[in-house]
Design a protein around this motif. Sequence first.
Motif, PDB file in Angstrom:
ATOM      1  N   LEU A 105       0.829  -1.198   0.000  1.00 49.98           N
ATOM      2  CA  LEU A 105       0.000   0.000   0.000  1.00 49.98           C
ATOM      3  C   LEU A 105       0.864   1.249   0.000  1.00 49.98           C
ATOM      4  N   ARG A 106       0.300   2.327  -0.528  1.00 53.44           N
ATOM      5  CA  ARG A 106       0.938   3.632  -0.444  1.00 53.44           C
ATOM      6  C   ARG A 106       0.046   4.561   0.361  1.00 53.44           C
ATOM      7  N   LEU A 107       0.623   5.273   1.319  1.00 50.16           N
ATOM      8  CA  LEU A 107      -0.158   6.249   2.065  1.00 50.16           C
ATOM      9  C   LEU A 107      -0.584   7.378   1.142  1.00 50.16           C
ATOM     10  N   GLU A 108      -1.807   7.840   1.349  1.00 45.08           N
ATOM     11  CA  GLU A 108      -2.375   8.885   0.508  1.00 45.08           C
ATOM     12  C   GLU A 108      -2.256  10.260   1.147  1.00 45.08           C
ATOM     13  N   HIS A 109      -2.433  10.347   2.461  1.00 41.97           N
ATOM     14  CA  HIS A 109      -2.580  11.648   3.088  1.00 41.97           C
ATOM     15  C   HIS A 109      -2.119  11.632   4.538  1.00 41.97           C
ATOM     16  N   VAL A 110      -2.061  12.826   5.119  1.00 43.53           N
ATOM     17  CA  VAL A 110      -1.756  13.006   6.548  1.00 43.53           C
ATOM     18  C   VAL A 110      -2.746  14.017   7.105  1.00 43.53           C
ATOM     19  N   LYS A 111      -3.277  13.696   8.268  1.00 42.07           N
ATOM     20  CA  LYS A 111      -4.177  14.603   8.976  1.00 42.07           C
ATOM     21  C   LYS A 111      -3.764  14.642  10.442  1.00 42.07           C
ATOM     22  N   ALA A 131       3.536  20.858   8.339  1.00 44.09           N
ATOM     23  CA  ALA A 131       3.726  20.789   6.884  1.00 44.09           C
ATOM     24  C   ALA A 131       5.148  20.347   6.529  1.00 44.09           C
ATOM     25  N   ARG A 132       6.140  20.852   7.263  1.00 43.00           N
ATOM     26  CA  ARG A 132       7.531  20.452   6.997  1.00 43.00           C
ATOM     27  C   ARG A 132       7.713  18.960   7.205  1.00 43.00           C
ATOM     28  N   ALA A 133       7.124  18.439   8.260  1.00 40.39           N
ATOM     29  CA  ALA A 133       7.266  17.014   8.544  1.00 40.39           C
ATOM     30  C   ALA A 133       6.657  16.167   7.438  1.00 40.39           C
ATOM     31  N   VAL A 134       5.481  16.552   6.986  1.00 36.13           N
ATOM     32  CA  VAL A 134       4.819  15.809   5.912  1.00 36.13           C
ATOM     33  C   VAL A 134       5.667  15.856   4.647  1.00 36.13           C
ATOM     34  N   ARG A 135       6.147  17.034   4.299  1.00 34.68           N
ATOM     35  CA  ARG A 135       6.949  17.183   3.085  1.00 34.68           C
ATOM     36  C   ARG A 135       8.264  16.408   3.189  1.00 34.68           C
ATOM     37  N   ASP A 138       7.306  12.640   2.460  1.00 36.18           N
ATOM     38  CA  ASP A 138       6.923  12.403   1.066  1.00 36.18           C
ATOM     39  C   ASP A 138       6.137  13.614   0.574  1.00 36.18           C
ATOM     40  N   ARG A 139       6.717  14.367  -0.322  1.00 35.73           N
ATOM     41  CA  ARG A 139       6.065  15.595  -0.790  1.00 35.73           C
ATOM     42  C   ARG A 139       4.829  15.318  -1.632  1.00 35.73           C
ATOM     43  N   GLU A 140       4.579  14.046  -1.975  1.00 41.90           N
ATOM     44  CA  GLU A 140       3.372  13.692  -2.716  1.00 41.90           C
ATOM     45  C   GLU A 140       2.183  13.420  -1.792  1.00 41.90           C
ATOM     46  N   ALA A 158       4.340  25.172   1.732  1.00 42.71           N
ATOM     47  CA  ALA A 158       5.212  24.010   1.565  1.00 42.71           C
ATOM     48  C   ALA A 158       5.047  23.344   0.201  1.00 42.71           C
ATOM     49  N   GLY A 159       4.091  23.807  -0.587  1.00 40.98           N
ATOM     50  CA  GLY A 159       3.877  23.243  -1.910  1.00 40.98           C
ATOM     51  C   GLY A 159       3.222  21.873  -1.899  1.00 40.98           C
ATOM     52  N   LEU A 160       2.475  21.575  -0.823  1.00 41.75           N
ATOM     53  CA  LEU A 160       1.812  20.283  -0.716  1.00 41.75           C
ATOM     54  C   LEU A 160       0.431  20.328  -1.364  1.00 41.75           C
ATOM     55  N   ARG A 161      -0.023  19.178  -1.837  1.00 40.12           N
ATOM     56  CA  ARG A 161      -1.426  19.067  -2.228  1.00 40.12           C
ATOM     57  C   ARG A 161      -2.275  19.116  -0.963  1.00 40.12           C
ATOM     58  N   LEU A 162      -3.386  19.813  -1.048  1.00 42.51           N
ATOM     59  CA  LEU A 162      -4.230  19.992   0.125  1.00 42.51           C
ATOM     60  C   LEU A 162      -5.615  19.409  -0.110  1.00 42.51           C
ATOM     61  N   ALA A 163      -6.161  18.813   0.955  1.00 41.25           N
ATOM     62  CA  ALA A 163      -7.569  18.430   0.993  1.00 41.25           C
ATOM     63  C   ALA A 163      -8.215  19.268   2.085  1.00 41.25           C
ATOM     64  N   ARG A 164      -9.111  20.124   1.688  1.00 42.78           N
ATOM     65  CA  ARG A 164      -9.783  21.006   2.651  1.00 42.78           C
ATOM     66  C   ARG A 164     -10.978  20.264   3.236  1.00 42.78           C
ATOM     67  N   GLU A 165     -11.054  20.295   4.549  1.00 42.09           N
ATOM     68  CA  GLU A 165     -11.958  19.400   5.272  1.00 42.09           C
ATOM     69  C   GLU A 165     -13.022  20.154   6.051  1.00 42.09           C
TER      70      GLU A 165
END
Length: 256
Positions: A105-111, A131-135, A138-140, A158-165
């Motif tokens: 599996l590949r992780l998709e996101h971090v919350k 944000a720094r830790a996530v990037r 894996d910056r994806e 940080a240039g990350l893809r975002l999911a607004r919740e």
Amino acid sequence: MKRIDLNCDMGESFGVYELGDDAGMLEIVTSANIACGFHAGDPSVMAATLAKAKARGVACGAHPGFLDLWGFGRRQILGQSPAEIEAQLIYQIGALQALAHAQGLRLEHVKAHGALGNMANDDIELARTVARAVRAVDRELILVVMPGLPSERAGEEAGLRLAREIYADRAYAASGNLAPRKLPGAVLHDAQEAAARVLSILDTGEVTALDGTSIPVRADTVCVHGDTPDAVAMARAVRATLKGAGYAVLPMEEFL
């Protein structure tokens, strides 16, 4: 077609202690935010939750928080440096990432979980640490954020893809952050009321805070917490309402 993700926090059992109906939620949601051992969860629970999600075709993400098993990650842990918090987040995300990799599996996101997420929504420097830790891992990875708050700004920087919740089962403060759980009305329990509220938020682009303030929002994903007795019924009602309104309910990775 209108598209939305439905997510839930899960994998929050620990050892012999069980919390939440993960199997029931995995029949409904499209993304799972899996506890990483600091506020809840352990290696066995993490691995088992990943396997169950994989079997149901549910996308997986990391749900790291403060090192606070006693308080379920809902207590503010003060006095830590940004470097300490960043290392703790990398550690947690990396642990779940390795367990996911072992299952193909590949992780998709971090919350961010609980107090960590709430504090980051009020503190831009803490939000930047997350944000720094996530990037760094894996910056994806998609960073799940609340719209209009420091966590969104930090993710953009940080240039990350975002999911607004947005939240189906929680009320909002005038700031746009979640209202503290201790306040009357901060946690919603009526499934149909919550489902109608979610649809109203999506249709109008705004949510009404506890004090009546109207807050503009945009959303890619809807959260139903998994640690309440009525969570599965609420998630089912939210999904049915969304589909009835013409929404395609899909993992966030498929449309962000």
